[in-house]
Motif scaffolding. Structure first.
Motif, PDB file in Angstrom:
ATOM      1  N   VAL A  55      27.826  -8.995 -59.349  1.00  0.00           N
ATOM      2  CA  VAL A  55      28.456  -7.688 -59.136  1.00  0.00           C
ATOM      3  C   VAL A  55      29.779  -7.615 -59.896  1.00  0.00           C
ATOM      4  O   VAL A  55      30.103  -6.590 -60.503  1.00  0.00           O
ATOM      5  CB  VAL A  55      28.666  -7.446 -57.625  1.00  0.00           C
ATOM      6  N   LEU A  56      30.547  -8.700 -59.886  1.00  0.00           N
ATOM      7  CA  LEU A  56      31.832  -8.710 -60.597  1.00  0.00           C
ATOM      8  C   LEU A  56      31.620  -8.533 -62.094  1.00  0.00           C
ATOM      9  O   LEU A  56      32.330  -7.765 -62.752  1.00  0.00           O
ATOM     10  CB  LEU A  56      32.563 -10.026 -60.322  1.00  0.00           C
ATOM     11  N   GLU A  57      30.630  -9.241 -62.640  1.00  0.00           N
ATOM     12  CA  GLU A  57      30.340  -9.114 -64.080  1.00  0.00           C
ATOM     13  C   GLU A  57      29.971  -7.678 -64.426  1.00  0.00           C
ATOM     14  O   GLU A  57      30.437  -7.115 -65.417  1.00  0.00           O
ATOM     15  CB  GLU A  57      29.205 -10.069 -64.451  1.00  0.00           C
ATOM     16  N   ILE A 100      24.603  -9.188 -49.074  1.00  0.00           N
ATOM     17  CA  ILE A 100      25.272 -10.319 -48.413  1.00  0.00           C
ATOM     18  C   ILE A 100      24.971 -10.326 -46.925  1.00  0.00           C
ATOM     19  O   ILE A 100      24.704 -11.382 -46.322  1.00  0.00           O
ATOM     20  CB  ILE A 100      26.786 -10.253 -48.679  1.00  0.00           C
ATOM     21  N   GLN A 101      24.975  -9.123 -46.296  1.00  0.00           N
ATOM     22  CA  GLN A 101      24.646  -9.056 -44.860  1.00  0.00           C
ATOM     23  C   GLN A 101      23.218  -9.538 -44.618  1.00  0.00           C
ATOM     24  O   GLN A 101      22.946 -10.280 -43.659  1.00  0.00           O
ATOM     25  CB  GLN A 101      24.821  -7.620 -44.356  1.00  0.00           C
ATOM     26  N   ARG A 126      27.618 -16.233 -53.324  1.00  0.00           N
ATOM     27  CA  ARG A 126      28.510 -16.392 -54.482  1.00  0.00           C
ATOM     28  C   ARG A 126      27.847 -15.845 -55.736  1.00  0.00           C
ATOM     29  O   ARG A 126      28.492 -15.182 -56.555  1.00  0.00           O
ATOM     30  CB  ARG A 126      28.855 -17.875 -54.667  1.00  0.00           C
ATOM     31  N   GLU A 127      26.547 -16.115 -55.916  1.00  0.00           N
ATOM     32  CA  GLU A 127      25.847 -15.621 -57.101  1.00  0.00           C
ATOM     33  C   GLU A 127      25.782 -14.101 -57.090  1.00  0.00           C
ATOM     34  O   GLU A 127      25.911 -13.454 -58.135  1.00  0.00           O
ATOM     35  CB  GLU A 127      24.450 -16.224 -57.154  1.00  0.00           C
ATOM     36  N   LEU A 185      40.978 -13.853 -47.855  1.00  0.00           N
ATOM     37  CA  LEU A 185      40.662 -15.276 -47.698  1.00  0.00           C
ATOM     38  C   LEU A 185      40.346 -15.919 -49.041  1.00  0.00           C
ATOM     39  O   LEU A 185      40.885 -16.954 -49.396  1.00  0.00           O
ATOM     40  CB  LEU A 185      39.482 -15.451 -46.743  1.00  0.00           C
ATOM     41  N   THR A 186      39.429 -15.318 -49.808  1.00  0.00           N
ATOM     42  CA  THR A 186      38.999 -15.906 -51.087  1.00  0.00           C
ATOM     43  C   THR A 186      38.876 -14.812 -52.134  1.00  0.00           C
ATOM     44  O   THR A 186      38.748 -13.625 -51.813  1.00  0.00           O
ATOM     45  CB  THR A 186      37.644 -16.625 -50.949  1.00  0.00           C
ATOM     46  N   TRP A 187      38.895 -15.269 -53.385  1.00  0.00           N
ATOM     47  CA  TRP A 187      38.744 -14.359 -54.532  1.00  0.00           C
ATOM     48  C   TRP A 187      37.541 -14.792 -55.359  1.00  0.00           C
ATOM     49  O   TRP A 187      37.276 -15.965 -55.523  1.00  0.00           O
ATOM     50  CB  TRP A 187      39.984 -14.410 -55.435  1.00  0.00           C
ATOM     51  N   CYS A 188      36.872 -13.810 -55.895  1.00  0.00           N
ATOM     52  CA  CYS A 188      35.877 -14.027 -56.958  1.00  0.00           C
ATOM     53  C   CYS A 188      36.414 -13.248 -58.148  1.00  0.00           C
ATOM     54  O   CYS A 188      36.545 -12.019 -58.086  1.00  0.00           O
ATOM     55  CB  CYS A 188      34.504 -13.504 -56.523  1.00  0.00           C
TER      56      CYS A 188
END
Length: 847
Positions: free
Chosen positions: A492-494, A618-619, A486-487, A517-520
């Motif tokens: 990456v989103l920021e 993430i992997q 998540r961090e 499935l989910t959003w950030c």
């Protein structure tokens, strides 16, 4: 009865023999002068009575079933003039008295009748009847006279009473009027007085004392000469003499001595006082006008001062009547030759016979009348020589009691010289403006190339700085090995929003079926979006459908579909969406939106690099966690295997010996309950050992094609006794038919029994545990929902760890074993909090 008159007689008799007898007797008694009519029944006699011309009526007492008395009573109602004689065949019995009481003139017994008695009775009856009729006529005459006299007396009494009432009302009205006028006189603020013809004060109201200080009784009966100022006395004597002649005089003024010794100026008005046609004095009113005189003098002084000020003004000042535009007042500057009577403002200042017209030269007075507000405007006036002058007009309305403009105060300032200077300045400014504009164009041409060069340099510098930030972001991303998934996604989103200079953005994570499935998201406090399929989403999901990046700029003229995005409140103008691949499958999608300018290839490369780096991290994080988890679980499994084997043999021995002891003692023995507890705890420990052994062993599956509905029904049957004890209902619901699944029947059944047992234990009494299943893409999903307190978010990830439990007496291995079984079937398990309780969702692949 006249001896020559014919006698008319009616006989009412039902016996014909008696009729003949009476007829014979009558002919003997009054030969040739009797006309006899005969009625032979009661009804016939009653009808014959309507003839009122009979002189005598002979009436038989017995008339069939009726009597002559009854007929006599009815005859009396007809007001007969004839004399009635009752005939009867018998005497006595009081019939005679009753007949006379009923109005009969006489009473004869048939056996005793002779011509003489009949003649005498008829004559007597007729005379008596005539006397009665005459007596009645005289009585009626007397009654009429009494009635007329009574009516006359009543009219006289009524007039007398009306006159008395009118006099009483007049007296009362007079008293009320006197009281009213006395009250008015006493409450008046003005002095009210009466004076005799000799000048003697005869009455004074209380206002006299309030104004002069003298009590009225101090001057009543005295001449008023001593009250009047000596200089005013001759004038007062002259007015009194003229008043006595009946002359009407206007109000006057007189100085009167007050008790303090000073003199007050009074205004008075008097009129002759009459007694009949003679003047017996005068009556008047007087009021103190000392303060009013002072105020009038002050106003005169102020008006004189104001007139001096207005005359000293060098510019015209005047007051205009708003109705006809006539000048009411003007200073010398406005009218050098003097103000002519009825002069109009348009004739004075425009040499015209009507006010100004048209929008180009509109009359200021008309504007003030319409707006009822002060006005300052420029206007053109003409002087007495005919020359035009520019003036600045200042006008102020004066409103009447109805709120309408009645007069207008106006003064004018000659601004002709100023207007001339302004015109010269305007021409000079125009020339300067032309020169400045020409020079500005020359400078603009010379600066354009310089500006283009500066813009190009800024663009290059900004691109260099952006590339530096992008390189720095990629470097920092490579050093975030310590962070969680998540961090990493948040970082990456920021960076993707910042480095592409976008307003907002998001990262979507997809499952194996490429469903989101989910959003950030880059939106603070956004609500989680529900799972959605890519084919049901909007424009941004074309990156998944077409398996390549999507860029939509303003110039694309594409209407964007925002379905499925977490930032629906934003109006999208530009959008860029990039898929992230893991082999052939797409695992994530990066979306940015609303850059201030169009997205370009630089933005596309940056976003692609960031997302590739994120997915690799993430992997790596998932591989490390899986490795650590496997090592930890393997170590726990080995330890549990050793402990379970060490505990299993002693537990078998304890359980066996306890059962033998229980069989040898009866239920009445005091130790029976204790042995039952030992056996219960032994069974619990044996179950715990079995769970430890199951968790420590690898899951080896014996798969076969099975129906999930059948396994669920068996699991419900096993747990139903527990549910009944807890008074909890179990309900299976097929939301959608499920295909056969390849799975290990016994292990899946044990997994559902564990989940149902936990749900029953968590549910309050009277609630329902629901088991719902349905087809979900390439999987079958099963939800086990309870109505308990739910699972706190802070321990939701820990409940699948070995030995973690919130129940007293639990091993903490139930859910880890469930997770181990579902993962061995290549399925998934997650826990969700619902408005009531918790839901465990299992997915099993369809193969």
């Amino acid at each position: 009865m006249d001896s020559h008159d014919e006698l008319k007689v009616l006989l009412i008799e039902d016996d014909e023999d008696d009729y003949v007898l009476i007829k014979t007797l009558l002919s003997e008694a009054v030969p040739g002068r009797v006309k006899l009519d005969w009625a032979d029944s009661y009804e016939g006699g009653l009808n014959a009575l309507s003839n009122l011309d009979y002189d005598a009526i002979l009436l038989d007492y017995a008339l069939g079933d009726r009597t002559g008395l009854e007929l006599l009573y009815e005859a009396r109602e007809k007001d007969l003039r004839a004399a009635l004689i009752l005939l009867t065949g018998q005497g006595g019995n009081g019939i005679d008295l009753r007949a006379l009481g009923a109005g009969a003139a006489d009473y004869l017994v048939k056996d005793e009748i002779t011509a003489t008695t009949l003649q005498r009775s008829i004559r007597y009856a007729i005379e008596r009847k005539k006397a009665a009729i005459e007596l009645k006529r005289y009585k009626d005459h007397l009654e009429e006279l009494v009635r007329q006299r009574t009516s006359e007396l009543m009219e006289v009494n009524l007039r007398l009473k009306t006159e008395i009432d009118e006099r009483v009302e007049a007296d009362q009205a007079l008293r009320r009027s006197e009281e009213k006028y006395r009250s008015l006189i006493n409450s008046s603020l003005d002095i009210i007085y009466t004076v005799s013809t000799e000048g003697i004060l005869t009455s004074l109201n209380p206002a006299f004392e309030k104004v002069t200080g003298w009590k009225p009784e101090e001057w009543l009966g005295r001449k008023y000469d001593s009250l009047v100022h000596p200089d005013d006395l001759p004038k007062m004597v002259e007015r009194r003499q003229r008043m006595l002649t009946g002359e009407e005089l206007p109000p006057g003024e007189v100085r009167v001595l007050v008790k303090s010794g000073a003199h007050l100026l009074l205004e008075f008005q008097s009129a002759p006082l009459y007694a009949g046609n003679s003047i017996v004095g005068q009556i008047g009113t007087a009021r103190d006008i000392t303060d009013r005189k002072k105020a009038e003098e002050k106003i005169i002084q102020q008006n004189s001062f104001l007139k001096t000020i207005l005359e000293s003004l060098s510019h015209p000042f005047y007051v205009i009547d708003a109705k006809d535009y006539s000048i009411v007042h003007a200073n010398s500057a406005a009218t050098p030759g003097g103000l002519q009577p009825y002069a109009k403002c348009h004739s004075l200042f425009h040499r015209a016979d009507r006010p100004c017209e048209g929008d180009e030269h509109r009359c200021p007075l008309q504007e003030i009348k319409e707006s009822k507000k002060p006005l300052t405007t420029e206007h053109i006036h003409y002087d007495h020589l005919g020359g035009s002058r520019f003036v600045e007009v200042h006008g102020y309305p004066i409103l009447d009691e109805m709120g309408e403009v009645s007069k207008i105060i106006e003064y004018c300032l000659d601004i002709s010289d100023r207007k001339e200077i302004e015109e010269k300045l305007r021409r000079a400014n125009d020339e300067l403006e032309i020169r400045v504009q020409k020079r500005t164009e020359e400078l603009a041409d010379s600066n354009l190339a310089l500006m283009n060069e500066i813009v190009e340099r800024k663009r290059i510098e900004e691109a260099l700085r952006l590339n530096e930030k992008r390189l720095e972001a990629l470097l920092n991303l490579g050093q975030t090995s310590w962070a969680s998934e998540r961090e990493i996604a948040d970082y990456v989103l920021e960076q993707q929003i910042k480095l592409t200079r976008s307003e907002t953005g998001a990262i979507a994570f997809l499952d194996e079926e490429e469903n989101i499935l989910t959003w950030c998201t880059g939106i603070p406090n956004h609500s989680e979006c529900p799972s959605v399929r890519a084919e049901d989403a909007g424009t941004w999901a074309d990156a998944v459908k077409n398996r390549k990046p999507i860029v939509v700029n303003k110039s694309s003229n594409i209407e964007m579909d925002q379905r499925g995005l977490p930032f629906l409140s934003f109006h999208l103008q530009r959008l860029m969406s990039i898929p992230v691949f893991d082999g052939q499958g797409i695992t994530a999608v990066a979306v940015v939106a609303n850059k201030s300018e169009d997205y370009d290839q630089s933005d596309l490369r940056q976003l692609t690099l960031l997302m590739d780096g994120m997915w690799k991290l993430i992997q790596r994080e998932r591989s490390i966690k899986a490795l650590k988890s496997a090592e930890s679980l393997a170590a726990i499994g080995r330890a549990l295997s050793i402990v379970a084997h060490d505990m299993k043999t002693p537990l078998i021995a304890i359980g066996g010996f306890a059962k033998q002891v229980q069989r040898h003692i009866g239920k009445a023995d005091p130790d029976w309950g204790k042995m039952k507890i030992v056996l219960s705890e032994t069974e619990r420990l044996e179950k715990m050992v079995e769970e430890m052994l199951d968790f420590s062993k690898p899951v080896l599956l014996q798969k076969s094609q099975e129906q999930i509905s059948a396994i669920l029904e068996e699991s419900v049957a096993v747990t139903k006794p527990l549910a009944d004890r807890k008074k909890v209902r179990l309900n299976i619901e097929a939301l959608e038919p499920a295909p056969p699944l390849l799975l290990d029947r016994s292990r899946i059944k044990r997994m559902f029994i564990n989940l149902l047992t936990n749900a029953i234990e968590a549910s309050p009494e009277g609630e329902t545990v629901r088991i719902c299943y349905r087809r979900l893409g390439k999987n079958v999903a099963v939800d086990v929902s309870d109505e308990g307190p739910g699972i706190a978010s802070e321990i939701r990830k820990e409940i699948f760890l070995p030995f973690f439990t919130t129940r007293t007496g639990g091993t903490g291995l139930g859910l880890p074993i469930v997770k181990k079984i579902i993962e061995a079937h290549e399925g998934s398990l997650e826990v969700l909090n619902t408005p009531r309780g918790a839901t465990f969702r299992l997915t099993l692949p369809v193969k």
